[in-house]
Each structure stands twice: as structure tokens, then as C-alpha cells.
Design a protein around this motif. Structure first.
Motif, short mmCIF file in Angstrom:
data_model
loop_
_atom_site.label_atom_id
_atom_site.label_comp_id
_atom_site.label_asym_id
_atom_site.label_seq_id
_atom_site.Cartn_x
_atom_site.Cartn_y
_atom_site.Cartn_z
N GLY A 174 -6.54 3.08 0.34
CA GLY A 174 -5.02 2.78 0.96
C GLY A 174 -5.22 2.84 2.51
O GLY A 174 -4.87 1.97 3.17
N VAL A 199 0.82 -1.29 -0.02
CA VAL A 199 0.06 -0.09 -0.04
C VAL A 199 0.80 1.37 -0.11
O VAL A 199 0.83 2.22 -0.88
CB VAL A 199 -1.07 0.04 1.27
N TYR A 258 0.72 4.64 -2.27
CA TYR A 258 -0.09 5.72 -1.42
C TYR A 258 1.00 6.90 -1.14
O TYR A 258 0.61 8.01 -1.59
CB TYR A 258 -0.71 5.03 -0.19
#
Lengths: 386, 386
Positions: free
Chosen positions: A216, A198, A202
Motif C-alpha cells: 500500500g 489504497v 490501508y
């Protein structure tokens, strides 16, 4: 947000007691190769349960796909798949088995005599036009390989990523019960792996992609809540399910759609695995905190957002929030018994040289979403992580 | 969370200036039927741009698919598709055109002589084995039809939902610029529609599905932030993109995976559209606040979560939080100039009778995720909405 393509045709079969459905997921007349790794897929009966569900079909087994699977092993499997006229591949295992099986799927339809060419396309799709269809029984929530088109293979002691729309699994069975026999260490590594998947999509530069950001953040918060619970308590099925679905969601494409992506931590981590055999998820957790400290200015806006929304840090200046968030991230890994200093893993100055030199050989000289994370900066990050 | 299947093979092509890619998305030798609704698809040049991108292919146009598309119109299109040996359908429009084109896709391969049978399967998939492939150029963020397998058709003055894995669009082009010519009212309706798609999957009973909940909350927050901006300001491209992607994400399956789903508001709303011609999204906004007030006890835990996480209401008792959240929801619709009382739409006691009676005729007597929202309760909700 930037323009993007999103495509993910994998059929997810999530939950307990779904094994019998394999019978409808794989064509009745298919000759199937079941691929797996070490002994656990046999010992805990997963391979046998799959055979049982596929009764009536000819089955070939190919075990022994090692962690960070080796080109030679997979090439052998592809040769067998060709010789045996296999129609369908069923991967039973974690990221290594799934990644390896994707490679086998491409190699089994490659008549060039040079399977290694599959690996030299970087982040561009492999220019293949055919692959064997594959399905997965995912036993380790971590890599997200069960719902994406990518894999990573070890060739000549280096890790090579590859991807192809042909290697999306047709289906993946995600049964949380299958993860209960995992060693605790692998749960910890899986939590770290999913978390950093993630982060790499992100924690870059804001492009006002609100839905992607919030997906996210939601996955990160879930991992923070339920990762440690799964690590500590084998019997919390709810937490285990959330951890499993977090890991799949982390890398199925929805978080990275239309946003800049980093992947520096992965590139450094791959080299640590290739050179020192440290498990993938663990390498990422070791490296990430100092990548973030080093890139604090570049990632300023997103780091503040990360601090506020993921760690609920509302007090202090922006810089204080950022520092707290990075420290909390590192403590999160440490609480999963992941040490985040190189010395613990026996990597000294010479080891750092080796990592940097190998990255140079691989052409990994301009990393990150802005392309300006040089090898000098990689060295600085590694020295800070000593 | 509950066991679930997730499958969504639609290729999303998101962003500005993607029209030329239609040429690679539709086979070069396909004879294509372009379907559209009213004049705007022609007037603003969207159909012509599609024709231009598809140069070299034989094209048939079928316009005039009305809002809440009628069986008769679509049956005619299916007959033409058969007669013309169409290979591919390209829907240019909003939910009605996309839903209608899904129906045409199934009907064009149905030789039973009774296309209406496609409609009588409730929420079970249509037992078809073949459909024409279809793609979409989505011009109205609202229904999510561009990335799911469902549609709703008007037959005998009733709205019938249908679904089939065969009617997932092969691709959907989502170009935010195409939405700039929409009447403001349709933007408001689209925001409400997308919002309530999330609500019907999210505001039920908690099953500890943290990722799904957080995706839902993220989409709701984005709609709350960027829906009104898009409504007020035609030139805020960032907001428009987020609104567009929110609407698609709302009903692509990720929020509803493994959780109870309600859909009562939709069932009541469909009847209001069928009987009184009120636009779909608007009917949902009218009904939802009093559905929530009536089901406050059943939905208690999730309503508190909704209040805290979506509306950031942290003060007060649980009941106060819930009341505030429902009032804020209603005010959100009102601020989009959607009136939420039946009188405004000319629906009196007789109208309420008509709605309830028609729902009874349709067999919609036990709604909601718990199956105990009876027609008496529907009446109570409608009376409270007078």
C-alpha cells in the motif's frame, strides 16, 4: 493479520503495441460485443484497432455507456447481447465502461426478468452461477476495475456496488499510450481514485500485516511521485506506466488481504456523484481529508505510520505528524487542481441534507472499519468540508 | 518498465483453522491423491486432517517425495495416478512436495512414454495441453511454489526447472500453525530462499518500475524483521504469518513483472544441491554475497537503492553503501546460523571444479540478467566464497 482469501485470475497484458494479441485472447469462433462509452473510443481509433485485431469474428458494437453507467443503458445492452447470441464482451474504456460491462455480463445470463436484483447484494457476491466472459482494454488508470470482480452502477439515481467472481475480466490490456488522449481532469481524478482505494484498505487499524502495508505504501508513494508528472507532462511514458500499474495494483486485492477495510469515503462520495454529478475520484478527494481529521483518534497508529512512511515526516509529535500528513494529502489533491471544498461544487447546507438523507435511505448508517461512523458524523465531515 | 504479462489464478486460503474448507475446494466426486514427503506430514496429523475434511471421497496416498524430488519417485506417482484414475492431486508439504506434485500433474496426462521430456524446456512453458488439477497445503514458507506455475526436479543428478500455466495450484491453504513443527534449520533456509527470490528479480538494472521495486523492498524488509523472529521464537504468530505471506508474495509474479531478472545465484545453487546435497535455500545464501560483490558495477544503481531503502543506509559514498549492504545481507544469513563459506560444507577446489564442470554440461554458461556472467566468473565467485 486476519485470515483471508485471495483470488484474482485476470490475465494482465501490459505495455505498448499489444493490440494484435487480442486475437489470441478471445476465442476464434466467438461473437463479440465491443462496449464503449462516449466518442473518444471511436475518435481515437481504439474500437477500430480492436475490430482489426479480431478480424474474422462477428462483432456487435454497443456505445454510449455513460459515466456512472445507468441501469437502463446496460439492461438494453444485455438484451441485445441475448438477442445477438454474444459469446464474449470486450470493454473499451475506463471504469464506467468496465463496470457496466461486468453488469452486462451478469445480466446477459439472467433470465429472472429483473436485472436490478443483481444490485441488491451489498458487498456480498451476486448469487449468479453464470456470466458472459469479458475482457477489457483499459483506457483510464483509476478504478482498478480491469483487475477485480466489482462494479458500481447507477439505479434509481443511486449508486450500487456489486461483485461476482464471474466478472473478473479474463484479460485486460493496459497500454499506457491509450491514456495519452485523456483530458487532464480525468488524469487528476484517476490519481485521486487510485490513491484513495489504497487509503481505504490501508488507513484503518493495525493488524501487523507488514507485506500488505508496504505494498500500500509503495503504491501511494508512486502515485505521489508519478501522478503529478503524468498530469503535467503528457510525454513522460515512464511516469504514465507507473501511474497505470499503481491504479491496477491499488484495487486488485493484495493490499486489502487480511486487513480491516474502511470505504466510508467511497460511500459518501457515491452519494455526491449520484446527487450532484461530481466525478467519482474527485468526490473522494474532496471528502477524504476531513474523514481523516474526524477519525484521527480511531486511526491514530496507522496515521502516524502513514505520515512517517508515505510522507517521510519524521519530526514532531505524533499529532503533529498526523496533521501534517493530512494537510499534505489535501495539498496533493489541490496541486492536481482538485478543489476540496463543497462550496466550489455548489453544495450548500441543503445539499448536505440531501447527501445525508439519501445515505439514510440507502441504509448507509454505520460506516467505516469499526462500523461506528454514523450519519451524524458524516454530516460533521461534510460541514467541515464546506 | 518493460512490457509484461501477469497471470496468477491460484486461490489463496490463508489463516488458521481453514482445513474444513478443503471440502468445498475439491470437487465432491473427485478421486484424490494426497502427496507428501517424509514422516512429518503423517506424524503431525496433517494428512489425516486433510482426509477427514475430504470425507466421502476416494483417497489414495503417495508419500516419500524426497527433498529435491527425484524423477523416478514422481514417475512412479504419475503411473499410480493413471492406474487409479485420479482426478485431483493434493500436495501436503513444502516446496519439494509441491514442485513434485506439479510434475506428477503433467506426467499423469502425458502418454508419450517419456516423462523426462517435461524437463527439457528450460524457462519456456512445457508444451502440454492437459494436466491433473492440483491443490496445496503448504507447510513450509520458502519456495513460493504454492502460488506459481514452476517447479524444480532432480533428473540424472541434475536439477531441472519446468513451468506450465496448467500447474498453477487451483488453491493453496496457508495455515501458519502448520509451520510450527518445522525444524529451525528449515525456517532459516526458507527465509533465505524467499529473500533471494526477491533479490533475483529486484537487484538487476533499473527500469523505473516503481511499484514492483517497492513490493520487493517491502517483502525484503518484512523478511529482515520477521524472519529472525520466527527463527528464534516459535510462538510469535504475527511474525510467522508475515514470514509465510512474504514467501508467497516473493515469487507470485508481482515483483518480477516488467523488470529484468537475474537467477544466477539459483543456477549456481542448484548445482551445489545436486552435487553436495546442501538444502536449496542455504546454497543461495552461501553464494549470493559474492555474486553481488562480483557484480557490483553491473548492479550499481540498484545496489545503492537496495542499501538505502532496504537497509536504511544513508551515510557514505555509493560504494560504501553498497559494501555495507552486501555485508549486512551476509550477516543476516549468518545470524540465521547459515554459514556462508564453502569450506564449512566440505567443498574444496575439486568441489568447485565439479560445480563449474556440471554447469557447463547443463549449458549454464551465460547467466544473469545481462547474459554475461560466464563460468569463469562463476569460478571466481566460488573461489571468493571458499
Amino acid at each position: 493479520m486476519n485470515n483471508f482469501d485471495f483470488y484474482n485470475p485476470t490475465h494482465i497484458v501490459f505495455g505498448q503495441d499489444r493490440f494484435a494479441e487480442l486475437d489470441t485472447l478471445i476465442p476464434a469462433d466467438a461473437k463479440v460485443m465491443i462496449t464503449y462509452g462516449g466518442e473518444s473510443a471511436k475518435k481515437y481509433g481504439t474500437v477500430d484497432k480492436a475490430r482489426e485485431a479480431l478480424k474474422g469474428r462477428e462483432i456487435v458494437e454497443f456505445g454510449g455507456i455513460e459515466p456512472n453507467p445507468h441501469f437502463e443503458t446496460l439492461a438494453k445492452a444485455a438484451d441485445i447481447a441475448k438477442a445477438e447470441n454474444i459469446d464474449f464482451l470486450l470493454a473499451v474504456g475506463g471504469g464506467s465502461v468496465m463496470d457496466g460491462t461486468k453488469f452486462i455480463a451478469l445480466a446477459a445470463k439472467d433470465d429472472s426478468g429483473k436485472y436490478q436484483n443483481i444490485l441488491f447484494n451489498g458487498f456480498e457476491p451476486v448469487p449468479a452461477t453464470e456470466a458472459l466472459p469479458l475482457g477489457c482494454i483499459a483506457t483510464l488508470p483509476a478504478t482498478g476495475s480491469e483487475m477485480n470482480m466489482a462494479g458500481v452502477i447507477t439505479y434509481n439515481e443511486q449508486k450500487y456496488p456489486f461483485m461476482s467472481p464471474l466478472t473478473f475480466p479474463k484479460f485486460s490490456v493496459l497500454d499506457p499510450d491509450l491514456t495519452k488522449t485523456l483530458p487532464k481532469e480525468q488524469i487528476a481524478n484517476g490519481v485521486a481514485d487510485a490513491f484513495i482505494h489504497v487509503i481505504e484498505q490501508y488507513l484503518t487499524q493495525p493488524v501487523n500485516a507488514k507485506v500488505q502495508d508496504r505494498i500500500g505504501e509503495g503504491v501511494l508513494k508512486t502515485l505521489i511521485e508519478d501522478g503529478p508528472v503524468t498530469y503535467a507532462d503528457n510525454d513522460d511514458l515512464d511516469a504514465r506506466k507507473n501511474f497505470m500499474w499503481s491504479a491496477t495494483t491499488a484495487l486488485c486485492g493484495s493490499i486489502g488481504a487480511g486487513v480491516p477495510q474502511d470505504w466510508s469515503t467511497h460511500m459518501i462520495g457515491h452519494e455526491m456523484t449520484a446527487s450532484f454529478g461530481i466525478a467519482h475520484g474527485r468526490t473522494l478527494a474532496i471528502i477524504l481529508p476531513n474523514v481523516l481529521r474526524e477519525r484521527k483518534d480511531k486511526k491514530h497508529a496507522k496515521l502516524v505510520q502513514y505520515a512517517e512512511r508515505v510522507w517521510d515526516i519524521t519530526e514532531g509529535t505524533d499529532d503533529e505528524k498526523i496533521n501534517q500528513a493530512i494537510n499534505k494529502t489535501e495539498a496533493f489533491f489541490n496541486d492536481l487542481d482538485i478543489f476540496t471544498n463543497l462550496t466550489h461544487y455548489g453544495i450548500d447546507d441543503e445539499g448536505i441534507d440531501r447527501i445525508v438523507n439519501n445515505m439514510e435511505k440507502m441504509g448507509l448508517t454505520a460506516l467505516s472499519e469499526t462500523g461506528d461512523l454514523t450519519l451524524d458524523i458524516v454530516r460533521k465531515i461534510l460541514v467541515a468540508t464546506k
